[in-house]
Design a protein around this motif. Structure first.
Motif, PDB file in Angstrom:
ATOM      1  N   SER A   1      32.779  43.574  38.843  1.00 22.60           N
ATOM      2  CA  SER A   1      32.779  43.542  36.956  1.00 22.60           C
ATOM      3  C   SER A   1      32.313  42.404  36.789  1.00 22.60           C
ATOM      4  O   SER A   1      33.299  41.414  36.998  1.00 22.60           O
ATOM      5  CB  SER A   1      33.434  44.661  36.107  1.00 22.60           C
TER       6      SER A   1
ATOM      7  N   THR B   1      29.114  46.508  35.970  1.00 17.51           N
ATOM      8  CA  THR B   1      29.563  46.931  37.710  1.00 17.51           C
ATOM      9  C   THR B   1      28.554  46.010  38.721  1.00 17.51           C
ATOM     10  O   THR B   1      27.328  46.545  37.685  1.00 17.51           O
ATOM     11  CB  THR B   1      29.929  48.284  37.587  1.00 17.51           C
TER      12      THR B   1
ATOM     13  N   PRO C   1      33.615  49.212  32.943  1.00 23.61           N
ATOM     14  CA  PRO C   1      33.488  48.394  34.591  1.00 23.61           C
ATOM     15  C   PRO C   1      34.880  47.895  34.922  1.00 23.61           C
ATOM     16  O   PRO C   1      34.330  47.530  36.126  1.00 23.61           O
ATOM     17  CB  PRO C   1      32.054  47.183  34.095  1.00 23.61           C
TER      18      PRO C   1
END
Length: 190
Positions: free
Chosen positions: A55, A64, A178
């Protein structure tokens, strides 16, 4: 009755990414490395393969994606490849619209993916050549079939979750930020 259900669905689709945006990212999380079988993958030092779920920070809530390829003797990446789902534009308009309706997507590299200061979390998995070939074949198939992005149901977390799931890993909810998604993915499987 259908109109009420449609409105409730629209409210839910808009509310999910909004609630995810209310949390804050943590400072960068350290790199974690493991092998696909949970142990040390016995390999020649010049034939090491990997996939790394990552991420990164962004102006929004982050991104991500997966980085994959070979490692040199010192463990540095050799010509890394990137796969991740994101709107197919540098404009903010498709990104904003994608919180309500699906928008055209790309599945490769995006700005900042390989820049170390932007990495917020990662989990690198060392693979054998056979494992690597299988994962790359799945990634290419996924890239060929992923043409739209939508923040709540067809997002970058879901794209990476599909890759991780194909490898036999458990995956967290795709509505997470993320950094939280990658951290939970790693913790669920190590």
């Amino acid at each position: 009755m259908t109109l009420v259900n449609s409105r409730l669905l629209l409210v839910a689709l808009v509310a999910l990414p909004a609630t995810a945006c209310q949390t804050k990212d943590l400072p960068p999380q350290p790199n974690f490395v493991s092998s696909a079988d949970g142990g040390a993958a016995p390999q020649k030092k010049d034939e090491r393969y990997f996939i790394e779920f990552r991420s990164r920070y962004a102006l929004s809530y982050g991104h991500t994606y997966a980085v994959f390829g070979r490692l040199d003797r010192a463990g540095r990446m050799i010509d890394p490849q990137v796969a991740g789902l994101h709107p197919a534009s540098n404009s903010a308009v498709p990104y904003v619209l994608g919180h309500v309706v699906p928008v055209p997507a790309e599945t490769g590299w995006s700005d900042g993916d390989l820049e170390e200061p932007y990495r917020s979390a990662s989990w690198q998995i060392i693979l054998t050549r056979a494992e690597y070939d299988k994962v790359v074949a799945y990634i290419r198939k996924l890239q060929a079939s992923s043409h739209v992005w939508q923040a709540t149901v067809l997002n970058c977390n879901g794209f990476v979750a599909d890759i991780a799931h194909s490898m036999g890993y458990k995956t967290p909810a795709i509505q997470l930020r993320p950094q939280q998604f990658i951290t939970e993915l790693r913790e669920m499987n190590t």
